[in-house]
Design a protein around this motif. Structure first.
Motif, PDB file in Angstrom:
ATOM      1  N   ALA A  16      72.385  24.847 -15.906  1.00 18.19           N
ATOM      2  CA  ALA A  16      71.446  24.834 -14.776  1.00 18.19           C
ATOM      3  C   ALA A  16      72.224  24.951 -13.482  1.00 18.19           C
ATOM      4  O   ALA A  16      73.220  24.252 -13.290  1.00 18.19           O
ATOM      5  CB  ALA A  16      70.639  23.543 -14.783  1.00 18.19           C
ATOM      6  N   LEU A  17      71.785  25.852 -12.624  1.00 19.03           N
ATOM      7  CA  LEU A  17      72.431  26.011 -11.326  1.00 19.03           C
ATOM      8  C   LEU A  17      71.400  25.625 -10.274  1.00 19.03           C
ATOM      9  O   LEU A  17      70.309  26.206 -10.223  1.00 19.03           O
ATOM     10  CB  LEU A  17      72.870  27.472 -11.173  1.00 19.03           C
ATOM     11  N   SER A  18      71.724  24.610  -9.460  1.00 18.09           N
ATOM     12  CA  SER A  18      70.784  24.128  -8.452  1.00 18.09           C
ATOM     13  C   SER A  18      71.259  24.545  -7.077  1.00 18.09           C
ATOM     14  O   SER A  18      72.418  24.307  -6.715  1.00 18.09           O
ATOM     15  CB  SER A  18      70.700  22.598  -8.466  1.00 18.09           C
ATOM     16  N   LEU A  19      70.361  25.191  -6.329  1.00 19.89           N
ATOM     17  CA  LEU A  19      70.677  25.496  -4.932  1.00 19.89           C
ATOM     18  C   LEU A  19      69.398  25.564  -4.128  1.00 19.89           C
ATOM     19  O   LEU A  19      68.383  26.072  -4.620  1.00 19.89           O
ATOM     20  CB  LEU A  19      71.484  26.810  -4.787  1.00 19.89           C
ATOM     21  N   GLY A  20      69.460  25.006  -2.902  1.00 17.32           N
ATOM     22  CA  GLY A  20      68.329  25.061  -1.983  1.00 17.32           C
ATOM     23  C   GLY A  20      67.009  24.623  -2.603  1.00 17.32           C
ATOM     24  O   GLY A  20      65.973  25.221  -2.330  1.00 17.32           O
ATOM     25  N   GLY A  21      67.025  23.611  -3.432  1.00 19.11           N
ATOM     26  CA  GLY A  21      65.775  23.094  -4.004  1.00 19.11           C
ATOM     27  C   GLY A  21      65.271  23.869  -5.201  1.00 19.11           C
ATOM     28  O   GLY A  21      64.223  23.551  -5.756  1.00 19.11           O
ATOM     29  N   GLU A  22      65.992  24.915  -5.612  1.00 17.85           N
ATOM     30  CA  GLU A  22      65.586  25.692  -6.788  1.00 17.85           C
ATOM     31  C   GLU A  22      66.593  25.483  -7.908  1.00 17.85           C
ATOM     32  O   GLU A  22      67.765  25.217  -7.663  1.00 17.85           O
ATOM     33  CB  GLU A  22      65.592  27.197  -6.469  1.00 17.85           C
ATOM     34  N   ILE A  23      66.110  25.661  -9.133  1.00 18.56           N
ATOM     35  CA  ILE A  23      67.011  25.644 -10.286  1.00 18.56           C
ATOM     36  C   ILE A  23      66.936  26.991 -10.990  1.00 18.56           C
ATOM     37  O   ILE A  23      65.844  27.511 -11.241  1.00 18.56           O
ATOM     38  CB  ILE A  23      66.639  24.525 -11.268  1.00 18.56           C
ATOM     39  N   LEU A  24      68.106  27.557 -11.278  1.00 18.14           N
ATOM     40  CA  LEU A  24      68.207  28.745 -12.119  1.00 18.14           C
ATOM     41  C   LEU A  24      68.837  28.302 -13.433  1.00 18.14           C
ATOM     42  O   LEU A  24      69.869  27.614 -13.426  1.00 18.14           O
ATOM     43  CB  LEU A  24      69.097  29.813 -11.465  1.00 18.14           C
ATOM     44  N   LEU A  25      68.196  28.680 -14.516  1.00 17.09           N
ATOM     45  CA  LEU A  25      68.702  28.285 -15.830  1.00 17.09           C
ATOM     46  C   LEU A  25      69.321  29.507 -16.489  1.00 17.09           C
ATOM     47  O   LEU A  25      68.660  30.532 -16.643  1.00 17.09           O
ATOM     48  CB  LEU A  25      67.536  27.763 -16.676  1.00 17.09           C
TER      49      LEU A  25
END
Ligand SMILES: [Zn+2]
Ligand SMILES: [Zn+2]
Length: 321
Positions: free
Chosen positions: A39-48
């Motif tokens: 999981a990559l978290s940035l600016g309040g979003e998560i990309l899986l």
């Protein structure tokens, strides 16, 4: 160990990009390693990135919030990378999700998920926006970042990804602005916003004259499963963090070659050649119980190497001007 413990409280400092390893095994899970997902978290979003079996449990354990999940990016259609998807989507539906979710991957990902959900009579009511890619191309155009994909070298079509953050505008050099006759106050603010202003004595000062050069955004590359290849190198170029598969160590270089995988030393060579700042090894064969073998294999070529553990979290700090 500190970063690993921190995984239990998943709140990222403002502006941080955080990578949480959800599964770091290859092929089959072990007592300590689950199947691939990150999981990559940035600016309040998560990309899986990838969604091996058990991903949704690890996601919860890591303290990540399903409502933040914006995109799922799948590398390839080997079971260890996708079998967690149907369960995750069904749980999101049961959790009352209404907002869209992007699902990206190689051709066939759409068929796989539609057929599975249909066979299970599992209806997903939220918009599932599926896009299929063969690369090289842009996959996600997010707010303040982009994700590109490239085809790697594996036994089937497999996509590597790189997330590139947009550059930050350079800081205003107040001393230079003053020297050019700009008064303190609103004019400074307009220059900072990139506008040109006219000073009291009628001179036009452009933002270019008074802003320092833009600060490059962060870059994070995800390369698994693959042989070392030019696409890995392109994705990893100048990356703050390269996440690369490391199924084997050098004593099994032949296995790696035959099975379309990499050794830790090969991953390290890519990191070094690409000018990456840090390397995280994942997709570790269950044969390795002690991460020291992988670390030693990579470390002499690229000392800034970590062998990722499940639920370990890495923070990618902002670049400084
Ligand atoms: Zn795999
Ligand atoms: Zn594979």
């Amino acid at each position: 160990m500190g970063e690993r413990t921190a995984a239990l409280s998943a709140r990222a400092p403002a502006g941080a990009i955080q990578v949480t390893f959800l599964g770091t095994s290859a092929g089959i899970p072990t007592e300590t390693r689950g199947l691939p997902s990150l999981a990559l978290s940035l600016g309040g979003e998560i990309l899986l990135f990838d969604c091996g079996e058990g991903t949704q449990i690890q996601f919860r354990r890591a303290g990540l919030r399903p409502g933040r999940l914006a995109h799922i990016l799948i590398s390839h259609l080997h079971g260890d990378h996708v079998l967690g998807l149907p369960g995750l989507l069904m749980s999101l539906q049961l959790g009352g999700r209404t907002q869209p979710l992007g699902l990206h991957g190689p051709p066939g990902i759409g068929d796989f998920i539609r057929a599975t959900l249909e066979r299970l009579a599992a209806h997903v009511a939220f918009p599932l926006e599926i896009t299929e890619h063969s690369g090289p191309e842009r996959v996600v155009h997010g707010s303040g970042y982009e994700v590109e994909c490239r085809p790697l070298e594996h036994r089937i079509l497999c996509l590597g990804y790189a997330l590139q953050e947009a550059p930050r505008p350079g800081a205003l050099d107040v001393a230079v602005a003053r020297r050019l006759g700009v008064a303190d106050g609103p004019l400074m603010g307009r220059l900072k916003a990139g506008e040109s202003v006219t000073t009291a004595d009628g001179r036009v000062v452009t933002a270019r004259e008074v802003l320092r050069p833009p600060v490059p955004g962060r870059r994070i590359a995800y390369c698994t499963d693959t042989r070392p290849c030019p696409a890995c190198l392109a994705l990893a170029r100048d990356a703050d963090l390269l996440i690369h598969e490391s199924t084997f160590t050098s004593d099994r270089a032949e296995d790696a070659q035959q099975k379309g995988h990499s050794t830790a030393a090969e991953a390290a060579a890519i990191a070094a050649q690409a000018g990456a700042r840090r390397l995280a090894l994942t997709h570790i064969s269950p044969r390795y119980q002690d991460p020291e073998a992988q670390r030693a294999d990579a470390g002499c070529l690229f000392p800034a190497t970590v062998v990722a553990a499940d639920l370990q979290r890495l923070t990618v700090p902002k670049r400084v001007a």
